[in-house]
Design a protein around this motif. Sequence first.
Motif, PDB file in Angstrom:
ATOM      1  N   HIS B 252      37.031  -3.599   9.925  1.00 16.93           N
ATOM      2  CA  HIS B 252      38.391  -3.426   9.360  1.00 16.93           C
ATOM      3  C   HIS B 252      38.606  -3.854   7.997  1.00 16.93           C
ATOM      4  O   HIS B 252      37.690  -4.824   7.596  1.00 16.93           O
ATOM      5  CB  HIS B 252      39.112  -4.216  10.533  1.00 16.93           C
ATOM      6  N   PRO B 253      39.330  -3.170   7.304  1.00 10.69           N
ATOM      7  CA  PRO B 253      39.593  -3.337   5.908  1.00 10.69           C
ATOM      8  C   PRO B 253      40.007  -5.053   5.739  1.00 10.69           C
ATOM      9  O   PRO B 253      39.508  -5.449   4.851  1.00 10.69           O
ATOM     10  CB  PRO B 253      40.492  -2.708   5.409  1.00 10.69           C
ATOM     11  N   LEU B 256      36.806  -7.038   5.651  1.00  7.98           N
ATOM     12  CA  LEU B 256      36.137  -6.740   4.504  1.00  7.98           C
ATOM     13  C   LEU B 256      36.672  -7.430   3.332  1.00  7.98           C
ATOM     14  O   LEU B 256      36.195  -8.176   2.716  1.00  7.98           O
ATOM     15  CB  LEU B 256      36.343  -5.329   3.867  1.00  7.98           C
ATOM     16  N   GLN B 257      38.113  -7.474   3.357  1.00  9.65           N
ATOM     17  CA  GLN B 257      38.796  -8.359   2.513  1.00  9.65           C
ATOM     18  C   GLN B 257      38.520  -9.888   2.553  1.00  9.65           C
ATOM     19  O   GLN B 257      38.005 -10.429   1.478  1.00  9.65           O
ATOM     20  CB  GLN B 257      39.955  -8.238   2.298  1.00  9.65           C
ATOM     21  N   ALA B 272      41.688 -23.214   6.008  1.00  5.86           N
ATOM     22  CA  ALA B 272      42.048 -21.897   5.044  1.00  5.86           C
ATOM     23  C   ALA B 272      41.425 -20.706   5.672  1.00  5.86           C
ATOM     24  O   ALA B 272      42.283 -19.759   5.786  1.00  5.86           O
ATOM     25  CB  ALA B 272      42.039 -22.085   3.594  1.00  5.86           C
ATOM     26  N   VAL B 275      42.485 -19.938   9.131  1.00  4.29           N
ATOM     27  CA  VAL B 275      44.002 -19.036   9.235  1.00  4.29           C
ATOM     28  C   VAL B 275      43.735 -17.554   8.493  1.00  4.29           C
ATOM     29  O   VAL B 275      44.223 -16.753   9.141  1.00  4.29           O
ATOM     30  CB  VAL B 275      44.933 -19.900   8.208  1.00  4.29           C
ATOM     31  N   GLY B 276      42.801 -17.380   7.518  1.00  4.99           N
ATOM     32  CA  GLY B 276      42.346 -16.286   7.025  1.00  4.99           C
ATOM     33  C   GLY B 276      41.896 -15.456   8.166  1.00  4.99           C
ATOM     34  O   GLY B 276      42.321 -14.231   8.256  1.00  4.99           O
ATOM     35  N   ARG B 279      44.383 -14.074  10.445  1.00  5.35           N
ATOM     36  CA  ARG B 279      45.472 -13.172   9.811  1.00  5.35           C
ATOM     37  C   ARG B 279      44.571 -11.664  10.028  1.00  5.35           C
ATOM     38  O   ARG B 279      45.117 -10.740  10.467  1.00  5.35           O
ATOM     39  CB  ARG B 279      45.498 -13.558   8.454  1.00  5.35           C
ATOM     40  N   ARG B 282      44.415 -10.657  13.477  1.00  2.00           N
ATOM     41  CA  ARG B 282      45.770  -9.973  13.959  1.00  2.00           C
ATOM     42  C   ARG B 282      45.860  -8.734  13.537  1.00  2.00           C
ATOM     43  O   ARG B 282      46.262  -8.017  14.215  1.00  2.00           O
ATOM     44  CB  ARG B 282      46.921 -10.717  13.197  1.00  2.00           C
ATOM     45  N   ASN B 286      46.213  -5.391  15.929  1.00  4.44           N
ATOM     46  CA  ASN B 286      47.549  -4.492  15.808  1.00  4.44           C
ATOM     47  C   ASN B 286      46.965  -3.096  15.496  1.00  4.44           C
ATOM     48  O   ASN B 286      47.856  -2.354  15.844  1.00  4.44           O
ATOM     49  CB  ASN B 286      48.492  -5.112  14.781  1.00  4.44           C
ATOM     50  N   ASP B 287      45.954  -2.957  14.980  1.00 10.95           N
ATOM     51  CA  ASP B 287      45.560  -1.553  14.497  1.00 10.95           C
ATOM     52  C   ASP B 287      44.393  -1.127  15.657  1.00 10.95           C
ATOM     53  O   ASP B 287      44.227   0.040  15.398  1.00 10.95           O
ATOM     54  CB  ASP B 287      44.710  -1.665  13.362  1.00 10.95           C
ATOM     55  N   ILE B 354      47.280 -21.282  15.523  1.00 10.81           N
ATOM     56  CA  ILE B 354      47.886 -21.876  14.710  1.00 10.81           C
ATOM     57  C   ILE B 354      48.658 -22.700  14.576  1.00 10.81           C
ATOM     58  O   ILE B 354      48.682 -23.809  13.736  1.00 10.81           O
ATOM     59  CB  ILE B 354      48.783 -20.632  13.739  1.00 10.81           C
TER      60      ILE B 354
END
Lengths: 467, 566
Positions: B252-253, B256-257, B272, B275-276, B279, B282, B286-287, B354
Amino acid sequence: MRSNEYRVILLAAGSGSRMRDITNNKPKCLLPVGNMPLIWYPLSLLEREGFKEVNVITLDVQHAEVKKAVDKLGLKLDVKFHTIRESDDLGTADALKKVAICGEWKEDVIVMGCDFITDQSLDEMIKLHRTTGAGMSAFFFPSIPESTSVPGPKSKIRTDRDLVVLDKHNRLLMLTSAMDHDENMSVRMRIIKKLGRIDIKSRLTDGHFYILDNRVWNFIISEENSDMSLKGEVLPFIIKQQFSHLNKVVHKESKGELKRLSVDIDDEQETEETHKFFKHFTVDELQNLTDLYNGYNNHPDSSYGRYLDDRLRCFAIIAPSGSSFKVNTLASYCEVNRQVLLAENWERFAKSKPLVRVDPSCGSKTRKIESSLVGANTQIGEGVKIEKCSIGSSCIIEQNVTLSGCIIMDGVTIKEGTVLTDCLISDKANIGTNCNLKSCLVDAKFSVPSITESSSKILSGVLMSTE
Amino acid sequence: MEENPVQPLSKSKRKRLRKKLNKQGPKEDGGEAQADLEFVPAVQVEPPAEPCPCLKPQPDLEREEESPVKVKEPENTQEIPKTEQIKMDVTKGAEMSREDIKAARQAKKAAKKSKENKKPEQKEEKTIVPKEKAQEQAQPKPAVVKEPVQKAPVEKIEETGSTDKGKVQQKSSKELKEERRLKQEAQRAAKAQKAEQAKAPPVIEAKPSKSVKAVTENVNKPAKPMLTGLARTIATMARECARIDCNPDGVHPAFLQLEARMQSRLLEGSTARVVGLMRALRSVINDYKVPENVAITRDLVEHVEKQVAYLRGRRLMSVALDHAIKSLRLNTLAYDVSEQEAKVTVNAAIDAYINKIEQDMQSVALNLAHKVKDGALLAVYSYSCLIMNALKQLFKTGKRFRVVVVGSNTHNGGMTMLSQLSDLGVECTYLLINQVNFIMPRVQLVLLGAESMLANCSMVGPAGSAQIACVANSQGVPVYACCETSKFSYDSHQGSFFKQNELEPEFLAPQLKNMPYMSQCSLRCDVVPERFISAIITEVTILPCSSVPDVLHSPSSDTVLKSRTT
């Protein structure tokens, strides 16, 4: 492999308004560069980098021609054409909206022009875009020198330079055309206060290669965006929004404070637009939290957090000199043709495709051809000397012709004993015997009478474009 | 093979000892250990009147409790002129530290001389020399034959360095046995190394530039530069890392990010990153769309695992991230759950996690409050959002303290810490890690943010933590590790340090790439040994270091934790 991550739109509907002399009869995207149509370069770049699908926007009148040419290239890409009507005279942003009708995209979008040639790896650019979390990344490279020789009259060419304002992390702060400013260019005090030091660059060319975040993309194609031109209006607007008070990262604790922020007076007229823009930036609580806990900070000397606590960030990707070309002026067109003739440059720009100097179909008479390209089915007579030229296909070059530094398109006939230096000969032109042309531009289908001597002129049937 | 390093070591040691004894002859009791401790509060405080008990050999926890008392004590007796005393202390301290350094250097040299084919942990252990020495000095009879205690194989190796020193002359049969065993071990290690070598040549060999060849021909040196020790291990690691096929297909992008940001070090600190990760997860969830005719539970787990495998392939999965993924309990989704329900459940789990992170941070802040006295001078290293948050809370409750922020050239976390603290209004000092020796005597407490705690009670922290802890320890300053229990790991020292450590991208000195005999080994994390850490501040309570395994095995601890036995 990238198809799940980025959608690509290739803008191929440009009319080539800065190089009218050679785009009268040919779509800009099909101009030959190293005997390949211009559009082949971005397409092969995308193919190399693993893209599967590309959306190409063309003008309806050119559609058939472009499609035919692209099909002939034999690329593995799935090329989807979208046509826009020439009579509508749409801006780039409008054209993008046309594409967007086809379906909703969740991916980020790459918008690039068909006149973009680069040896840089898209991978690197994409990585930069990703790591910075940019809303928009634009690609820049050092402009070609102004002294580049151009066939045709030596007029003072007005170059419309871009003024690019960057900070030390290559964050894009402003992007305007130098033409929009008379003598002064005003930079907001707020920007300088925030960053302390900014660089204004005038020697960078915009590659018209943009990576757009999905949220920015959604704004561009939405109803709220009333601007027509991507480069002229939409992008400067987006870049400006970076400094909006709405662009701040809202942390949980400071939510209350935000409302009390006073709006600058000069901002007030923009607020409506700004609000519309930031509607697309929904608050991402987890992203904020990540940022809050992150130990990285690229502005440790200021009182702001990383990236100045901004949600929307625009970045410039700056390529080294000579690595990229934007073929939108005659000068850059000639320059890129010259560059591509060198074997090592060809390898850089064309990568996978081997360099065929002289097509085998040209026969093998005694002739002298040096560092040139000759297309298929071109007949070359005895005693011809060719040096640093790119010659298209189906040309007829008779005996004792000397060519140096010329760009000769398809179907050109050059009669006996003619000497051409640094000329640009368009499709199906006809040049008589014993001519001597220097730095001339010969229009398509135009016949140059025998024994013409001329230099730095446009030889054309129509009396135009000399002014 | 093993005896070579031993001989010079013991020689130097004896020489130094003799020197020390001569010097100390006229002085009163106390020894170095005491001097060490007196050195701590030298600035505002003069040494206590009564001789201090020899503190060194005592367990760390007790010592840590002792030192705050010492700080208080001299405040009552202020009439005595301070300056001379302080001077003396300082010079003594300086001398000693110089000697220490010398000794350490000598030891290193000796170790280098001998052909090294021990495991890479050796290098690490070397930093510990001063302490061991101090111990020996405190009981100045090195000839006592102590039976080497049977320990886990990891510990064994560190033991050999120190135990051999004193007792070369009197070799009991037991010792001989021991030595033989060690030899065998060494040989085995050498064999393993050879096999490894045969399998894959070191990285540098792979691309010797032309100029390099020319040089080697001229100088008549062996053409293949051999890597030894740590550098070698790291080269192997890098090679393995490059070999792992990190196929970004189907990733998923968002992941990748995340990978790109972690890799280029724009996302620092384990919290951090957690949490990243959440995110990114998530957006993956969702996708997510269930393929037809496939059970969602199974496919979803596989789908997520694919994303995670990508991170793991890049060596980016840490203990905290692993724990976070496990905490979502994707495999416990009901078999017949609908796609929508599954999404809701997982999203709720993400939110819950979280929330837990935030709560844990608050609890750690409360626990830390007990240890920070008003007006204290604290030292922190690099950035830790846990410590940052705790200090923020403390400051808000009205406690006043000053902070020395220690940074390093390679991590800019220190600067972040500094700017955030000074934004709060905390009085700060910033210095780089190479200057930490100067400030340490004035510091009352060192706080280290942990990436994770290992089952052998060591702490994994940003590279440089061990150095800070070592300096603090040598000067008797208590070191607290701040770490949530979710970062406790079943892994022991070896495994985790080398399996999970991220290799620093080679941006430190790209121009050094062409040097034939150079191998760049920059790691992101290092391990702080148990003995340097006075206590761990967790969200539950303040624990001694040695209770990490107890927490891991306690029945009340998270079942998720329990499930991670690998």
